[in-house]
Design an enzyme around this catalytic site. Sequence first.
Site, PDB file in Angstrom:
ATOM      1  N   HIS A  35      -3.105   6.503   4.581  1.00 46.11           N
ATOM      2  CA  HIS A  35      -1.689   6.748   4.829  1.00 46.11           C
ATOM      3  C   HIS A  35      -1.281   8.134   4.328  1.00 46.11           C
ATOM      4  CE1 HIS A  35      -1.434   2.684   5.999  1.00 46.11           C
ATOM      5  NE2 HIS A  35      -0.720   2.165   5.008  1.00 46.11           N
ATOM      6  N   CYS A  82       0.819  -1.218   0.000  1.00 46.18           N
ATOM      7  CA  CYS A  82       0.000   0.000   0.000  1.00 46.18           C
ATOM      8  C   CYS A  82       0.851   1.266   0.000  1.00 46.18           C
ATOM      9  CB  CYS A  82      -0.937  -0.006   1.204  1.00 46.18           C
ATOM     10  SG  CYS A  82      -0.125  -0.330   2.789  1.00 46.18           S
TER      11      CYS A  82
END
Length: 374
Positions: free
Chosen positions: A282, A169
């Site tokens: 994130h 990711c």
Amino acid sequence: MASLSHPLKLRLFSTSNPKLQSDKFPAKIRMSFQESGPSVAVVGVTGAVGQEFLSVLSDRDFPYRSLKLLASKRSAGKSISFQDRTFTVQELTADSFNDVDIALFSAGGSISKEFGPIAVEKGAIVVDNSSAFRMVDGVPLVIPEVNPEAMDGIKVGMKKGALIANPNCSTIICLMAATPLHRRAKVKRMVVSTYQAASGAGAAAMHELELQTREVLEGKAPTCNIFKQQYAFNLFSHNAPVLENGYNEEEMKMVKETRKIWNDVNVKITATCIRVPVMRAHAESVNLQFEKPLYEDTAREILKNAPGVVVIDDRTSNHFPTPLEVSNKDDVAVGRIRQDASQEGYNGLDIFVCGDQVRKGAALNAVQIAELLL
């Protein structure tokens, strides 16, 4: 029987921002249930990414003639509502992939290693979200906006199984922003600091962060089952194992995966990965050193035109990307675009990137790969 309805949503820290939408690449496919569509299996359907697979498949009206929902024996028998239909979760076995065209895996590396090759042997194209096959020679590691050519020749209907890996990711979110600039001026060195959400550790970590937040605010000792230390109102070095070179596994994934995706073993990359008490998106600070000069205004225009990227870079109002703004959104947001004052000339830039880890960092990227298979 137990029942689930998708997608997994947590009330705490949720947000909505209609400006962040991404229809640029690939184009949405408006068909959904269709007799001529592929047969699709979702492995690990009861997990955070598995539930997001369903959400993305629905949002993008991905065509399918049949849908098989697979999970562990413990989850078998649960009911899941999807597109006004009720599906029963089946136990994952070696026979689960008979007549499956596309299998979306997100059940952990050990499950992928055991069942991925079985699915391929039965003729399925596996899109795997774990780290099991990312660095295996011959297995494409794909971000559709970055290197779709890596999976050239792999298509549904060829009656031949194949394996495609979804990158980490943090790698996906970083390279969505860095690659358009790399294409223009070629990155020589990249320094990344990540600020990673609970979602990267799965649904249980997301629930524990919410629980800990309530416990701490109520003056109680926090429940620490996932990270073994307080997460709410705290941050710490990423929980991945630390290697002999002092880097942890998450940091080395970014190094190795970037080199493979960019097909450049010489690019210099260093990363520091930190876990922060954010629910599902994130953030990353990225410093780039280029072979050729690249002015910040040029970089800003390049990013504004990059597929899957939105620029939020308002210095006057001090408005830049935040995890809240990108949560549950497809786009990766980029801001704080500025010349690196520590480098001579115009060969360095600093940028700040935010992206939804569950969505573009996992499920959306996998479904976009699946769209390229059609």
